[in-house]
Design a protein around this motif. Structure first.
Motif, mmCIF file in Angstrom:
data_model
loop_
_atom_site.group_PDB
_atom_site.id
_atom_site.type_symbol
_atom_site.label_atom_id
_atom_site.label_comp_id
_atom_site.label_asym_id
_atom_site.label_seq_id
_atom_site.Cartn_x
_atom_site.Cartn_y
_atom_site.Cartn_z
ATOM 1 N N SER A 126 42.960 49.687 14.495
ATOM 2 C CA SER A 126 43.734 48.990 15.518
ATOM 3 C C SER A 126 43.297 49.422 16.913
ATOM 4 O O SER A 126 42.812 50.539 17.107
ATOM 5 N N LEU A 127 43.500 48.521 17.854
ATOM 6 C CA LEU A 127 43.314 48.798 19.275
ATOM 7 C C LEU A 127 44.365 48.021 20.043
ATOM 8 O O LEU A 127 44.807 46.954 19.592
ATOM 9 N N ARG A 128 44.733 48.543 21.208
ATOM 10 C CA ARG A 128 45.602 47.792 22.099
ATOM 11 C C ARG A 128 44.898 47.643 23.439
ATOM 12 O O ARG A 128 44.585 48.628 24.102
ATOM 13 N N LEU A 129 44.674 46.400 23.813
ATOM 14 C CA LEU A 129 44.080 46.091 25.104
ATOM 15 C C LEU A 129 45.182 45.880 26.132
ATOM 16 O O LEU A 129 46.246 45.362 25.810
ATOM 17 N N SER A 130 44.879 46.270 27.356
ATOM 18 C CA SER A 130 45.796 46.046 28.464
ATOM 19 C C SER A 130 45.079 45.270 29.558
ATOM 20 O O SER A 130 43.865 45.408 29.733
ATOM 21 N N CYS A 131 45.841 44.487 30.286
ATOM 22 C CA CYS A 131 45.320 43.743 31.428
ATOM 23 C C CYS A 131 46.295 43.952 32.572
ATOM 24 O O CYS A 131 47.431 43.466 32.520
ATOM 25 N N ALA A 132 45.849 44.684 33.583
ATOM 26 C CA ALA A 132 46.692 44.975 34.733
ATOM 27 C C ALA A 132 46.327 44.047 35.885
ATOM 28 O O ALA A 132 45.145 43.830 36.162
ATOM 29 N N ALA A 133 47.346 43.537 36.549
ATOM 30 C CA ALA A 133 47.134 42.599 37.637
ATOM 31 C C ALA A 133 47.501 43.219 38.963
ATOM 32 O O ALA A 133 48.408 44.048 39.055
ATOM 33 N N SER A 134 46.817 42.783 39.986
ATOM 34 C CA SER A 134 47.157 43.160 41.350
ATOM 35 C C SER A 134 46.952 41.948 42.238
ATOM 36 O O SER A 134 46.293 40.983 41.856
ATOM 37 N N GLY A 135 47.526 42.011 43.413
ATOM 38 C CA GLY A 135 47.381 40.922 44.355
ATOM 39 C C GLY A 135 48.584 40.005 44.368
ATOM 40 O O GLY A 135 49.082 39.652 45.419
ATOM 41 N N ARG A 136 49.006 39.565 43.216
ATOM 42 C CA ARG A 136 50.198 38.744 43.086
ATOM 43 C C ARG A 136 50.885 39.092 41.773
ATOM 44 O O ARG A 136 50.258 39.565 40.851
ATOM 45 N N THR A 137 52.175 38.809 41.708
ATOM 46 C CA THR A 137 52.908 39.094 40.496
ATOM 47 C C THR A 137 52.466 38.169 39.366
ATOM 48 O O THR A 137 52.193 36.988 39.581
ATOM 49 N N LEU A 138 52.392 38.744 38.164
ATOM 50 C CA LEU A 138 51.981 37.954 37.004
ATOM 51 C C LEU A 138 53.076 37.035 36.496
ATOM 52 O O LEU A 138 52.813 36.159 35.685
ATOM 53 N N SER A 139 54.303 37.253 36.948
ATOM 54 C CA SER A 139 55.423 36.533 36.349
ATOM 55 C C SER A 139 55.355 35.029 36.588
ATOM 56 O O SER A 139 56.046 34.262 35.920
#
Length: 122
Positions: free
Chosen positions: A17-30
């Motif tokens: 198993s692996l867990r990938l993450s994607c972090a955002a900046s600049g604007r909210t992802l919502s």
């Protein structure tokens, strides 16, 4: 503008198993639907999974259904891809993407990360 940075890739044995993450900046992802795509050497970039802006709707490629789970934490501006029961054919560069709706086509997403390599050994 939205900047996306993936992490969590690596080398894992088949069945792992692996867990990938994607972090955002600049604007909210919502405000955005989020997706994961992948591209294996010599192949087209293909859809893996997507989640609506609120997290209530998810869609998966048939090849990963039942093994991968996409989720999001809007308060952390982060999207995840939990990958279980990995197979050698899951080997690819994995990209996260942001767009206005949870579609399955690349053209529906205007923001992309640089990708993270996932390698599954047999």
């Amino acid at each position: 503008q939205v900047q996306l940075v993936e992490s969590g890739g690596g080398l894992v044995q088949a069945g792992g198993s692996l867990r990938l993450s994607c972090a955002a900046s600049g604007r909210t992802l919502s405000s955005y639907a989020m997706a994961w795509f992948r591209q294996a050497p010599g192949k087209e970039r293909e859809f893996v999974a997507t989640v609506s802006w609120g997290g209530g709707r998810t869609y998966y490629a048939d090849s990963v259904k039942g093994r991968f789970t996409i989720s999001r934490a809007n308060a952390k501006n982060t999207v995840y891809l939990q990958m279980n029961s990995l197979k050698p054919e899951d080997t690819a560069v994995y990209y996260c993407a942001a767009g206005p709706s949870p579609g399955t086509r690349k053209i529906e997403y205007g923001y992309w990360g640089q990708g993270t390599q996932v390698t599954v050994s047999s």
